[in-house]
Design a protein around this motif. Structure first.
Motif, mmCIF file in Angstrom:
data_model
loop_
_atom_site.group_PDB
_atom_site.id
_atom_site.type_symbol
_atom_site.label_atom_id
_atom_site.label_comp_id
_atom_site.label_asym_id
_atom_site.label_seq_id
_atom_site.Cartn_x
_atom_site.Cartn_y
_atom_site.Cartn_z
ATOM 1 N N GLY A 142 0.818 -1.207 0.000
ATOM 2 C CA GLY A 142 0.000 0.000 0.000
ATOM 3 C C GLY A 142 0.848 1.251 0.000
ATOM 4 O O GLY A 142 0.547 2.224 -0.704
ATOM 5 N N TYR A 143 1.944 1.215 0.749
ATOM 6 C CA TYR A 143 2.838 2.367 0.811
ATOM 7 C C TYR A 143 3.400 2.688 -0.575
ATOM 8 O O TYR A 143 3.384 3.842 -1.020
ATOM 9 N N TYR A 144 3.866 1.644 -1.270
ATOM 10 C CA TYR A 144 4.413 1.888 -2.605
ATOM 11 C C TYR A 144 3.326 2.354 -3.567
ATOM 12 O O TYR A 144 3.570 3.196 -4.431
ATOM 13 N N MET A 145 2.110 1.811 -3.398
ATOM 14 C CA MET A 145 1.013 2.271 -4.242
ATOM 15 C C MET A 145 0.749 3.749 -4.011
ATOM 16 O O MET A 145 0.521 4.510 -4.948
ATOM 17 N N ALA A 146 0.791 4.159 -2.759
ATOM 18 C CA ALA A 146 0.569 5.569 -2.437
ATOM 19 C C ALA A 146 1.633 6.431 -3.102
ATOM 20 O O ALA A 146 1.342 7.515 -3.614
ATOM 21 N N ARG A 147 2.858 5.928 -3.116
ATOM 22 C CA ARG A 147 3.939 6.692 -3.751
ATOM 23 C C ARG A 147 3.699 6.816 -5.252
ATOM 24 O O ARG A 147 3.945 7.865 -5.846
ATOM 25 N N ILE A 148 3.241 5.713 -5.877
ATOM 26 C CA ILE A 148 2.946 5.763 -7.311
ATOM 27 C C ILE A 148 1.842 6.790 -7.560
ATOM 28 O O ILE A 148 1.921 7.617 -8.469
ATOM 29 N N TYR A 149 0.839 6.756 -6.716
ATOM 30 C CA TYR A 149 -0.280 7.690 -6.828
ATOM 31 C C TYR A 149 0.223 9.137 -6.756
ATOM 32 O O TYR A 149 -0.128 9.985 -7.573
ATOM 33 N N GLU A 150 1.117 9.378 -5.786
ATOM 34 C CA GLU A 150 1.684 10.723 -5.638
ATOM 35 C C GLU A 150 2.426 11.162 -6.899
ATOM 36 O O GLU A 150 2.267 12.283 -7.366
ATOM 37 N N GLU A 151 3.243 10.244 -7.441
ATOM 38 C CA GLU A 151 4.027 10.591 -8.626
ATOM 39 C C GLU A 151 3.108 10.867 -9.810
ATOM 40 O O GLU A 151 3.335 11.767 -10.598
ATOM 41 N N ILE A 152 2.054 10.051 -9.907
ATOM 42 C CA ILE A 152 1.178 10.117 -11.073
ATOM 43 C C ILE A 152 0.371 11.411 -11.083
ATOM 44 O O ILE A 152 0.061 11.964 -12.133
ATOM 45 N N LYS A 153 0.071 11.928 -9.902
ATOM 46 C CA LYS A 153 -0.662 13.184 -9.844
ATOM 47 C C LYS A 153 0.155 14.323 -10.446
ATOM 48 O O LYS A 153 -0.389 15.310 -10.920
ATOM 49 N N GLY A 154 1.485 14.155 -10.405
ATOM 50 C CA GLY A 154 2.359 15.121 -11.059
ATOM 51 C C GLY A 154 2.271 16.527 -10.494
ATOM 52 O O GLY A 154 2.450 17.505 -11.215
ATOM 53 N N ARG A 155 1.991 16.649 -9.224
ATOM 54 C CA ARG A 155 1.984 17.987 -8.624
ATOM 55 C C ARG A 155 3.396 18.536 -8.560
ATOM 56 O O ARG A 155 4.352 17.765 -8.501
ATOM 57 N N PRO A 156 3.546 19.850 -8.552
ATOM 58 C CA PRO A 156 4.900 20.410 -8.449
ATOM 59 C C PRO A 156 5.544 20.050 -7.114
ATOM 60 O O PRO A 156 4.858 19.814 -6.128
ATOM 61 N N ARG A 157 6.871 20.002 -7.121
ATOM 62 C CA ARG A 157 7.602 19.666 -5.900
ATOM 63 C C ARG A 157 7.492 20.772 -4.866
ATOM 64 O O ARG A 157 7.658 20.574 -3.688
ATOM 65 N N TYR A 158 7.290 21.982 -5.355
ATOM 66 C CA TYR A 158 7.238 23.139 -4.468
ATOM 67 C C TYR A 158 6.505 24.262 -5.181
ATOM 68 O O TYR A 158 6.317 24.214 -6.397
ATOM 69 N N ILE A 159 6.060 25.255 -4.450
ATOM 70 C CA ILE A 159 5.404 26.416 -5.044
ATOM 71 C C ILE A 159 6.148 27.658 -4.578
ATOM 72 O O ILE A 159 6.286 27.890 -3.369
ATOM 73 N N ILE A 160 6.653 28.436 -5.520
ATOM 74 C CA ILE A 160 7.371 29.653 -5.166
ATOM 75 C C ILE A 160 6.379 30.807 -5.160
ATOM 76 O O ILE A 160 5.651 31.003 -6.131
ATOM 77 N N SER A 161 6.319 31.542 -4.063
ATOM 78 C CA SER A 161 5.351 32.635 -4.017
ATOM 79 C C SER A 161 6.007 33.978 -4.338
ATOM 80 O O SER A 161 5.323 34.926 -4.691
ATOM 81 N N GLU A 162 7.330 34.054 -4.182
ATOM 82 C CA GLU A 162 8.001 35.324 -4.458
ATOM 83 C C GLU A 162 9.484 35.096 -4.736
ATOM 84 O O GLU A 162 10.108 34.238 -4.117
ATOM 85 N N ILE A 163 10.023 35.861 -5.684
ATOM 86 C CA ILE A 163 11.466 35.809 -5.947
ATOM 87 C C ILE A 163 12.022 37.217 -5.812
ATOM 88 O O ILE A 163 11.414 38.181 -6.274
ATOM 89 N N ARG A 164 13.168 37.337 -5.183
ATOM 90 C CA ARG A 164 13.793 38.634 -5.034
ATOM 91 C C ARG A 164 15.220 38.575 -5.545
ATOM 92 O O ARG A 164 15.988 37.709 -5.152
ATOM 93 N N ARG A 165 15.542 39.438 -6.474
ATOM 94 C CA ARG A 165 16.890 39.480 -7.033
ATOM 95 C C ARG A 165 17.373 40.909 -6.934
ATOM 96 O O ARG A 165 16.674 41.817 -7.368
ATOM 97 N N GLY A 166 18.534 41.106 -6.344
ATOM 98 C CA GLY A 166 19.087 42.461 -6.225
ATOM 99 C C GLY A 166 18.136 43.417 -5.536
ATOM 100 O O GLY A 166 17.984 44.562 -5.956
ATOM 101 N N GLY A 167 17.441 42.967 -4.488
ATOM 102 C CA GLY A 167 16.582 43.833 -3.705
ATOM 103 C C GLY A 167 15.250 44.122 -4.361
ATOM 104 O O GLY A 167 14.401 44.794 -3.796
ATOM 105 N N LYS A 168 15.047 43.607 -5.596
ATOM 106 C CA LYS A 168 13.774 43.886 -6.279
ATOM 107 C C LYS A 168 12.970 42.616 -6.465
ATOM 108 O O LYS A 168 13.505 41.531 -6.613
ATOM 109 N N LYS A 169 11.652 42.789 -6.468
ATOM 110 C CA LYS A 169 10.736 41.675 -6.711
ATOM 111 C C LYS A 169 10.861 41.227 -8.158
ATOM 112 O O LYS A 169 11.016 42.031 -9.044
ATOM 113 N N GLU A 170 10.809 39.924 -8.351
ATOM 114 C CA GLU A 170 10.840 39.393 -9.708
ATOM 115 C C GLU A 170 9.700 38.404 -9.794
ATOM 116 O O GLU A 170 9.388 37.726 -8.838
ATOM 117 N N SER A 171 9.035 38.340 -10.942
ATOM 118 C CA SER A 171 7.900 37.408 -10.977
ATOM 119 C C SER A 171 8.266 36.171 -11.784
ATOM 120 O O SER A 171 9.213 36.154 -12.495
#
Ligand code: UDP
Ligand code: MG
Length: 309
Positions: A280-309
């Motif tokens: 079941g654990y491995y099945m859950a992992r397959i399910y997670e991979e298959i959903k293909g959600r992003p690994r992370y979500i970036i809400s803001e980037i800052r370069r040289g003191g300025k906001k970057e989108s």
């Protein structure tokens, strides 16, 4: 240019110090750099500190996660956004000595594509912890076919390696093992783990156990094979008991053996439950991979003191 990636989770006390120490060392060594702080959804003033550091030093870049995604995700976000010809990943609590970055960089200039930071000692750890960590590394080493015992997340990677890692499609990533797995020309630099100067370790025992299970799951199918082995062991046991009870039946001594039946029943059903759990654990992992959600979500980037989108 060298990109330095620092995952940071609730590290408000360390940001300014880390930025200054690392930029000082690299400037002295005459190495062009960018410093990427990845704020892994901190709940304290970490992001404010990163913004301040990027105003002070245009070489500082900040990535802000929408929530806590874990250190692995933070490192991979850094790899994806890094622009350098080579990339160094280290902890922002400075437990990985930043002076070693220069040594790693010189090895990269000589043509090495992966420079591993190797721990000279594991620091003080309790007996149980050492045993657990030892077995974890044995399993992972077997799965990757390489000795991972002294490895850490402190590494320098060439652009080629970073691009390779960025192309990996899997969601559940284990940086340390993946950077072994991809191969390439390797060199090693040994270092002594430093004491943490401020803040505290983010790893509870529970978090460490979860981390170990996740990473074994993403790198090894040994638990699944163990089920098969267990099945054969149970088969052997049941053959022995089968013969014994047949003999008893034929010699007219049956009836006894009730305890044996109960024990066998309980034992085999718990084995079946555990096995189902592992599957079941491995099945859950397959399910997670298959959903293909992003690994992370970036809400803001800052370069040289300025906001970057
Ligand atoms: N870290 C992170 N996300 C987390 C936990 C930790 O980015 O969910 C970062 C943390 O800020 C630090 C590094 O990972 O830069 C190592 O964490 P820590 O020092 O707590 O671990 P330890 O050195 O005790 O193994
Ligand atoms: Mg640490």
């Amino acid at each position: 240019m060298l990109s330095v990636i620092l995952p940071a989770y609730n590290e408000e006390k360390m940001i300014a110090l880390a930025a200054r120490t690392i930029s000082g060392i690299l400037r002295d060594a005459g190495i062009g750099y960018e410093i990427l702080f990845v704020d892994d959804g901190s709940r304290d003033m970490t992001w404010k500190e990163i913004c301040r550091a990027s105003e002070e030093d245009p070489g500082v870049v900040g990535l802000h996660f929408s929530r806590n995604f874990g250190k692995e995700a933070a490192m991979f976000a850094g790899l994806e956004k890094a622009r350098g010809d080579c990339v160094v990943v280290l902890d922002c609590d400075l437990q990985h000595p930043p002076e070693k970055i220069v040594e790693m960089y010189r090895l990269w200039e000589q043509g090495y594509e992966v420079v591993e930071g190797i721990k000279e000692d594991r620091g003080e750890e309790s007996g149980l912890h050492r045993f657990a960590a030892g077995s974890f590394y044995k399993l992972i080493s077997r799965a990757t076919g390489m000795d991972m015992e002294a490895s850490s997340d402190f590494k320098l990677l060439d652009r080629k390696v970073v691009d390779t890692l960025n192309r990996m499609p899997e969601r559940n990533v284990f940086f340390r093992a993946l950077s072994f797995w991809v191969g390439f020309k390797k060199a090693e630099v040994s270092y002594r783990v430093q004491e943490r100067t401020a803040g505290e370790s983010k790893w509870s025992t529970r978090a460490l156990i979860r981390y170990a299970i996740t990473n074994i799951g993403s790198f090894s199918s040994a638990p699944l094979q163990m089920i098969t082995i267990l099945g054969f062991v149970m088969l052997a046991v049941s053959l022995v008991f089968g013969v014994i009870s047949l003999v008893q039946k034929l010699t007219g001594q049956a009836l006894g053996g009730f305890t044996t039946v109960i024990i066998l029943l309980l034992f085999s059903s718990s084995l079946i439950m555990i096995s189902l759990g592992i599957i079941g654990y491995y099945m859950a992992r397959i399910y997670e991979e298959i959903k293909g959600r992003p690994r992370y979500i970036i809400s803001e980037i800052r370069r040289g003191g300025k906001k970057e989108s």
